[in-house]
Design a protein around this motif. Structure first.
Motif, PDB file in Angstrom:
ATOM      1  N   ARG A 151       0.782  -1.308  -0.081  1.00 52.03           N
ATOM      2  CA  ARG A 151      -0.112  -0.086  -0.117  1.00 52.03           C
ATOM      3  C   ARG A 151       0.851   1.301  -0.012  1.00 52.03           C
ATOM      4  N   VAL A 152       1.897   1.478   0.680  1.00 52.87           N
ATOM      5  CA  VAL A 152       2.625   2.455   0.918  1.00 52.87           C
ATOM      6  C   VAL A 152       3.719   2.814   0.050  1.00 52.87           C
ATOM      7  N   LEU A 153       4.195   1.634  -0.427  1.00 50.53           N
ATOM      8  CA  LEU A 153       5.590   1.535  -1.092  1.00 50.53           C
ATOM      9  C   LEU A 153       5.240   1.107  -2.836  1.00 50.53           C
ATOM     10  N   GLY A 154       4.093   0.620  -2.979  1.00 50.89           N
ATOM     11  CA  GLY A 154       3.866  -0.095  -4.196  1.00 50.89           C
ATOM     12  C   GLY A 154       4.663  -1.430  -4.563  1.00 50.89           C
ATOM     13  N   GLU A 225       9.303  11.005   2.955  1.00 52.85           N
ATOM     14  CA  GLU A 225       8.112  11.920   3.686  1.00 52.85           C
ATOM     15  C   GLU A 225       9.042  12.558   5.062  1.00 52.85           C
ATOM     16  N   PRO A 226       9.883  13.488   4.719  1.00 53.25           N
ATOM     17  CA  PRO A 226      10.466  14.119   6.138  1.00 53.25           C
ATOM     18  C   PRO A 226       9.472  14.571   6.711  1.00 53.25           C
ATOM     19  N   THR A 227      10.007  14.916   7.926  1.00 58.26           N
ATOM     20  CA  THR A 227       9.123  15.584   8.967  1.00 58.26           C
ATOM     21  C   THR A 227       9.099  17.134   8.458  1.00 58.26           C
ATOM     22  N   PRO A 228       7.977  17.559   8.257  1.00 54.17           N
ATOM     23  CA  PRO A 228       7.958  19.134   7.890  1.00 54.17           C
ATOM     24  C   PRO A 228       8.278  20.019   9.185  1.00 54.17           C
ATOM     25  N   PRO A 229       8.958  21.062   8.655  1.00 50.73           N
ATOM     26  CA  PRO A 229       9.279  22.163   9.566  1.00 50.73           C
ATOM     27  C   PRO A 229       8.032  22.490  10.300  1.00 50.73           C
ATOM     28  N   PRO A 230       8.090  22.967  11.699  1.00 56.51           N
ATOM     29  CA  PRO A 230       7.097  23.771  12.309  1.00 56.51           C
ATOM     30  C   PRO A 230       6.578  24.871  11.969  1.00 56.51           C
TER      31      PRO A 230
END
Length: 232
Positions: A151-154, A225-230
């Motif tokens: 599902r997440v990587l195909g 999907e790196p953690t987005p900046p605050p």
């Protein structure tokens, strides 16, 4: 009046299969598909695979009366391999795939057949039921990882450590032959037999592999999907 749901597009999956017997098995399956009569359909083969698992279950359970019944379990493995390996292969060979239906039914039946086989082993006089359930838990955990990764990587991973379902069937057949040859032996650990240690060890190995593969996949997803900046 209820509206018919709109069809949902199904993204094609990349099948990853690096088990030892993959090439030889593929050549055999291609030959069988090319010579299969028209009345043989993927759905019938899926049903046949489940029937094979039921036969294996009965063989193990009936071995409580005589070890000779273990031959029935071995026949069940052969029938289950044929149905389980041929259904998708025949659909792809004839170009009649139904990606969503096939994926759902095939893997639903995989869960059922695995339950039948390991429950049968647990109800036999050779392996304790609680030990067989450890192996069942390990296999299902690794299956869950494969379905989530799809599902997440195909990517649908069909083998781990150069082993897949076919190699596992051969290992189980070898264990069944050993049961016939050695009989019931408690071993050096009281009520825990050598077969218990083997099946339980495989279960623990599968659980460990699930943890490792989960960490590896999580790392891949974190990079994608790196953690987005605050937000400020």
């Amino acid at each position: 009046m209820l509206k018919r749901p709109e069809p949902v597009e199904c993204e094609p999956l990349t099948r990853i299969q690096h088990n030892l017997l993959a090439r030889s098995e593929r050549r055999l399956l291609n030959h069988l598909c090319a010579n299969a009569p028209a009345w043989v359909t993927p759905d019938k083969l899926t049903t046949l695979g489940v029937i094979g698992a039921v036969v294996t279950f009965l063989g193990y359970v009936l071995s409580n009366f005589s070890p000779a019944w273990l031959m029935l379990a071995i026949v069940g493995y052969a029938v289950q391999w044929f149905g389980d390996s041929m259904d998708g292969s025949l659909a792809r060979f004839r170009k009649i795939e139904r990606p969503r239906f096939g994926y759902f039914i095939d893997h639903s039946c995989d869960g059922l057949t695995t339950l039948l086989i390991l429950a049968g082993i647990g109800f036999s006089p050779y392996v304790r039921l609680d030990v067989a359930l450890i192996a069942l838990g390990g296999y299902l955990l690794l299956s869950i990882h494969a379905y989530l990764a799809a599902r997440v990587l195909g990517e649908l991973k069909l083998s781990y450590l150069n082993a897949g379902p076919t190699e596992l069937r051969f290992a189980l057949i070898a264990m069944t032959i050993a049961m016939m040859a050695l009989g019931e032996h408690p071993g050096l650990f009281g009520p825990v037999s050598g077969f218990d240690l083997l099946v339980g060890g495989v279960g623990i190995a599968l659980m460990s592999l699930f943890v490792i593969q989960t960490l590896v996949t999580a790392r891949r997803l974190a990079a994608l999907e790196p953690t987005p900046p605050p937000r400020t």
